[in-house]
Design a protein around this motif. Structure first.
Motif, PDB file in Angstrom:
ATOM      1  N   LEU A   3       0.829  -1.214   0.000  1.00 37.39           N
ATOM      2  CA  LEU A   3       0.000   0.000   0.000  1.00 37.39           C
ATOM      3  C   LEU A   3       0.861   1.260   0.000  1.00 37.39           C
ATOM      4  N   TYR A   4       1.951   1.228   0.752  1.00 41.10           N
ATOM      5  CA  TYR A   4       2.824   2.413   0.776  1.00 41.10           C
ATOM      6  C   TYR A   4       3.535   2.616  -0.562  1.00 41.10           C
ATOM      7  N   LEU A   5       3.877   1.509  -1.227  1.00 46.17           N
ATOM      8  CA  LEU A   5       4.516   1.654  -2.541  1.00 46.17           C
ATOM      9  C   LEU A   5       3.548   2.320  -3.525  1.00 46.17           C
ATOM     10  N   GLU A   6       2.294   1.901  -3.459  1.00 45.24           N
ATOM     11  CA  GLU A   6       1.305   2.504  -4.355  1.00 45.24           C
ATOM     12  C   GLU A   6       1.101   3.988  -4.046  1.00 45.24           C
ATOM     13  N   ALA A   7       1.030   4.298  -2.755  1.00 46.64           N
ATOM     14  CA  ALA A   7       0.839   5.700  -2.357  1.00 46.64           C
ATOM     15  C   ALA A   7       2.036   6.545  -2.796  1.00 46.64           C
ATOM     16  N   GLU A  63       4.181   5.946  -5.260  1.00 46.43           N
ATOM     17  CA  GLU A  63       4.206   6.093  -6.721  1.00 46.43           C
ATOM     18  C   GLU A  63       3.253   7.205  -7.178  1.00 46.43           C
ATOM     19  N   LYS A  80       2.282   9.819  -5.650  1.00 46.89           N
ATOM     20  CA  LYS A  80       2.803  11.153  -5.351  1.00 46.89           C
ATOM     21  C   LYS A  80       3.956  11.529  -6.276  1.00 46.89           C
ATOM     22  N   TRP A 127       9.465   0.191 -12.140  1.00 45.30           N
ATOM     23  CA  TRP A 127       9.526  -0.944 -11.219  1.00 45.30           C
ATOM     24  C   TRP A 127      10.454  -2.000 -11.792  1.00 45.30           C
ATOM     25  N   ALA A 151       6.362   8.271   1.415  1.00 44.84           N
ATOM     26  CA  ALA A 151       5.118   7.949   0.712  1.00 44.84           C
ATOM     27  C   ALA A 151       4.174   9.147   0.665  1.00 44.84           C
ATOM     28  N   GLU A 152       4.108   9.875   1.761  1.00 46.69           N
ATOM     29  CA  GLU A 152       3.188  11.012   1.876  1.00 46.69           C
ATOM     30  C   GLU A 152       3.381  12.032   0.758  1.00 46.69           C
ATOM     31  N   THR A 153       4.634  12.238   0.335  1.00 49.67           N
ATOM     32  CA  THR A 153       4.938  13.339  -0.575  1.00 49.67           C
ATOM     33  C   THR A 153       5.605  12.899  -1.889  1.00 49.67           C
ATOM     34  N   THR A 186       8.706  11.917  -2.042  1.00 52.68           N
ATOM     35  CA  THR A 186      10.034  12.528  -1.920  1.00 52.68           C
ATOM     36  C   THR A 186      11.110  11.460  -1.752  1.00 52.68           C
ATOM     37  N   LEU A 243      12.529   1.574  -8.790  1.00 58.44           N
ATOM     38  CA  LEU A 243      12.174   0.839  -7.564  1.00 58.44           C
ATOM     39  C   LEU A 243      12.589  -0.619  -7.739  1.00 58.44           C
ATOM     40  N   MET A 271      -0.809   8.718   7.112  1.00 58.27           N
ATOM     41  CA  MET A 271      -0.276   9.771   6.240  1.00 58.27           C
ATOM     42  C   MET A 271      -1.029  11.087   6.424  1.00 58.27           C
ATOM     43  N   GLY A 331       1.114  17.079   1.217  1.00 56.57           N
ATOM     44  CA  GLY A 331       1.444  16.199   0.103  1.00 56.57           C
ATOM     45  C   GLY A 331       2.172  16.901  -1.023  1.00 56.57           C
TER      46      GLY A 331
END
Lengths: 478, 224
Positions: free
Chosen positions: A66-70, A72, A74, A84, A213-215, A217, A295, B32, B185
């Motif tokens: 889930l974090y990888l998807e989030a 990507e 961003k 990938w 993941a949030e940004t 970055t 990745l 998040m 974000g």
């Protein structure tokens, strides 16, 4: 790169006999350990931060998909591209495609272990692209055609005289009279040569210490500033990172950053911590036009859900090798692949197979220092033990060790027999040695006694002594 | 199957997880949206004056030099004094930052002020910090036309103007300020956290200043 992990024993013998290497390794034993201790002592919250960092990464690993998807999502939103790569080959292919589209002839590189893992430099060269390492240590070993011997201090196996020799050999513009005897002069020379390379490069490649993941970055942590020049001057920036580098938020990155530099170099913060998000914006006057992230999985997804999952918390600080008596003795090259020391002993068999990397988990005294200094509290000795078990199960270790262990196990599983055998054996042994306190030679163990003596056991077994002591204590208590 | 699908499928197989897993997804999104604050070192949790003092003392410990001026109008003179003290030519490079542009550079008649990104031929660059972190003596700079990132790395000497009121106690607070200023974000292309001048310990573990970035980092603290 050629994998020589199966020859770990021969590599170690050569390393122990290498006077230059032994001189250089003194720098690891002293510098790193003292600096880390000082930084840790100055931060009362350090141990709680280790727990916090461990919990963050555990949470990420449990939800990595889930974090990888989030993440990507961003990156794409900020104008970047995510590629990938299941294998090293996939990663190399994706990098080559980007370089070709950019008509790249020269590529500068920030320090990155992951590009060592995928053997990127040789590959680029074979396709007519010149990779230029810009981290001072990496630059030195590139001149020598070597690989890093330490994950954060790649040239730690060298002394300054050797570096001077290499510079004189390769930098043919140097006047013979120029003094290069001190590290300052060597650094100045490298700085001058590399400055023009940054401007020449079409593509800059860096690793990543974290992916947020949030940004979307990527974060790199360096001291020299080479990673920054690598990523702001060329037209294209490629970040190569493995999938477990994800942290959820900027707050989480901050938590882990606090333990990273302190564990690595003993700094409160490294000089440059750089957060990069996407390519140049309309409001920018510098920075790359393209931002790509590769990745890489390369075997990591298979570690999830196994007894080796905890290893994916590793943030590559190098504290485990800095505190490892085996690393202190043989250095990093003996380990025979990219990752040396205790973290390498656990990771290498996961990535290249236990058949090739099986010696490495055996290269441990199980003193436990690696785990005690690991900022992510990774149970390194326990995982080395798991590898030893797998090696044994698959019959990969030599016959003498297997039969010896089976022989010992036969007695160990039968306590009465064990006690009886030791009660007979020990007095016999002290009788046979004519009262000597140490044995310089033992049948079938010449390899062991060649370097040390076997101290003789006391004339009575541990259990016999324990019973007596127990009785005495009880009497005294009465 | 694409690399993306294959990797995600392998990760899910290893974790024995489903792609559309409501509770897991909710936990991830919650984290998040509302990041937990974690462990914050007590050392930076001080009064505004205390934070400035801690920032300055740690910055100096890591080989940054610090000068203090009362007012933004005093900055050009402080920059000129620094250049003189280092025997540097009277020339600086700076971006379009309004705070810097509003300073009386014309008062330094001999000074050449070049604007825009650095091309690598500048002895000294001047940036305005976005914030600073007291707990580690760290400067926070954000990229853009105002403060191009090349100015942070190419000149031999990097001079950073910092408002005393922008010194935060901890890294989380400083980064939360970036988030607040650019939107959740969203991030500027680059955030540079800088703690001292560039250095390397790659030859025999001996620390030498001036590796690839600036040899010297000078902070001008305004209003402290």
């Amino acid at each position: 790169m050629q994998i020589t992990s199966p020859e770990f024993k021969a590599n170690s013998r050569a390393a122990l006999a290498d006077a230059q290497l032994q001189k250089a390794l003194v720098n690891v034993r002293t510098g790193f350990i003292e600096k880390r201790q000082k930084a840790v002592d100055a931060l009362p919250e350090f141990d709680r931060l280790r727990d916090s960092a461990r919990d963050i990464k555990n949470h990420v690993l449990e939800n990595l998909d889930l974090y990888l998807e989030a993440y990507e999502k961003k990156v794409v939103q900020s104008g970047g591209h995510v590629h990938w790569a299941q294998t090293a080959e996939d990663a190399r292919g994706a990098i080559l495609d980007i370089c070709r589209k950019a008509n790249a002839r020269v590529v500068t590189k920030g320090k990155s272990m992951i590009t060592e893992e995928i053997a990127l430099n040789d590959f680029l060269e074979s396709h007519g692209i010149t990779p230029v390492e810009t981290d001072l240590g990496e630059y030195i070993i590139q001149l020598r055609g070597e690989h890093p011997s330490h994950i954060i201090a790649p040239a730690v196996h060298l002394n300054k005289e050797q570096v001077e020799e290499d510079f004189r050999r390769v930098h043919d513009h140097l006047a013979p009279g120029r003094d290069l005897s001190e590290p300052e002069a060597l650094l100045g020379e490298a700085r001058r040569v590399l400055r023009s390379r940054y401007f020449e490069a079409d593509v800059g490649i860096t690793g990543a210490n974290f992916l947020v993941a949030e940004t979307g970055t990527s974060i790199i942590v360096t001291n020299e500033g080479n990673g920054d020049l690598t990523q702001i001057l060329p037209r294209v920036h490629i970040v190569v990172a493995s999938i477990e580098k994800i942290v959820p938020t900027l707050e989480d990155a901050s938590q882990v950053l606090r333990v990273l530099a302190r564990s690595a170099t003993g700094q409160d913060m490294s000089v440059y911590t750089t957060l990069s998000t996407g390519p140049r914006r309309a409001t920018d006057v510098d920075g790359p036009d393209e931002y790509h992230v590769i990745l890489l999985d390369n075997g990591r997804s298979a570690m999830l859900g196994t007894e080796f999952q905890d290893m994916l918390r590793c943030i590559r600080c190098g504290a485990c090798m800095n505190h490892c008596p085996v690393y202190h003795a043989v250095g990093g090259h003996a380990y025979g692949w990219v990752y040396p020391g205790p973290m390498g002993a656990v990771l290498t068999p996961s990535l290249i197979g236990v058949a090739k990397g099986g010696h490495l988990p055996n290269a441990s005294t199980f003193c436990g220092r690696c785990e005690s200094v690991c900022p992510m509290k990774i149970p390194l000795p326990r995982m080395m033990r798991h590898w030893r078990e797998r090696e044994f199960e698959r019959g990969l270790n030599p016959g003498v060790a297997r039969y010896g262990l089976s022989f010992w196990a036969f007695f160990a599983r039968r306590p009465k027999l064990y006690r009886l055998a030791s009660a007979i054996g020990i007095p016999l042994l002290s009788f046979a040695t004519f009262g000597r306190k140490r044995l310089a030679w033992l049948p079938f163990a010449g390899g062991w006694t060649k370097f040390r003596d076997l101290p003789m056991p006391e004339s009575r077994t541990f259990m016999q002594q324990f019973r007596d002591r127990d009785a005495t204590t009880k009497q005294a208590a009465r | 199957m694409s690399g993306r699908e294959a990797i995600l499928a392998k990760v899910r197989a290893s974790l024995k997880a489903q792609p559309e897993d409501g509770p897991r997804l909710a936990a991830v999104e919650r984290r998040m949206a509302k990041p937990p604050r974690g462990v914050i070192p007590a050392r930076g949790q001080l009064s505004p004056e205390g934070r400035v003092e801690l920032f300055a003392s740690l910055a100096e410990k890591f080989a940054t030099t610090v000068a203090r001026v009362r007012d933004p109008a005093d900055v050009p003179e402080a920059v000129a004094a620094y250049l003189r003290s280092r025997n540097l030519p009277s020339a600086i490079r700076l971006g379009a930052d309004k705070r810097l542009a509003g300073m009386p550079w014309q008062g330094q008649r001999a000074m050449e002020v070049r604007t825009g990104p650095s091309d690598g031929n500048d002895e000294a660059g001047v940036s305005h910090a976005f914030a600073a972190v007291a707990e580690t003596g760290t400067l926070v700079l954000v990229s853009g036309r105002d403060n191009p990132s090349t100015v942070n790395f190419l000149p031999e000497h990097h001079i950073v103007v910092l408002n005393a009121g922008d010194v935060d106690g901890d890294l989380e607070t400083a980064l939360a300020k970036v988030r607040k200023s650019f939107g959740r974000g969203k991030m500027p292309r680059t955030v540079n956290l800088i703690t001292g001048p560039s250095r390397s310990g790659d030859i025999e573990q001996k620390i030498i200043l001036g590796a690839h970035g600036p040899r010297a980092l000078h902070v001008i603290l305004v209003g402290a």
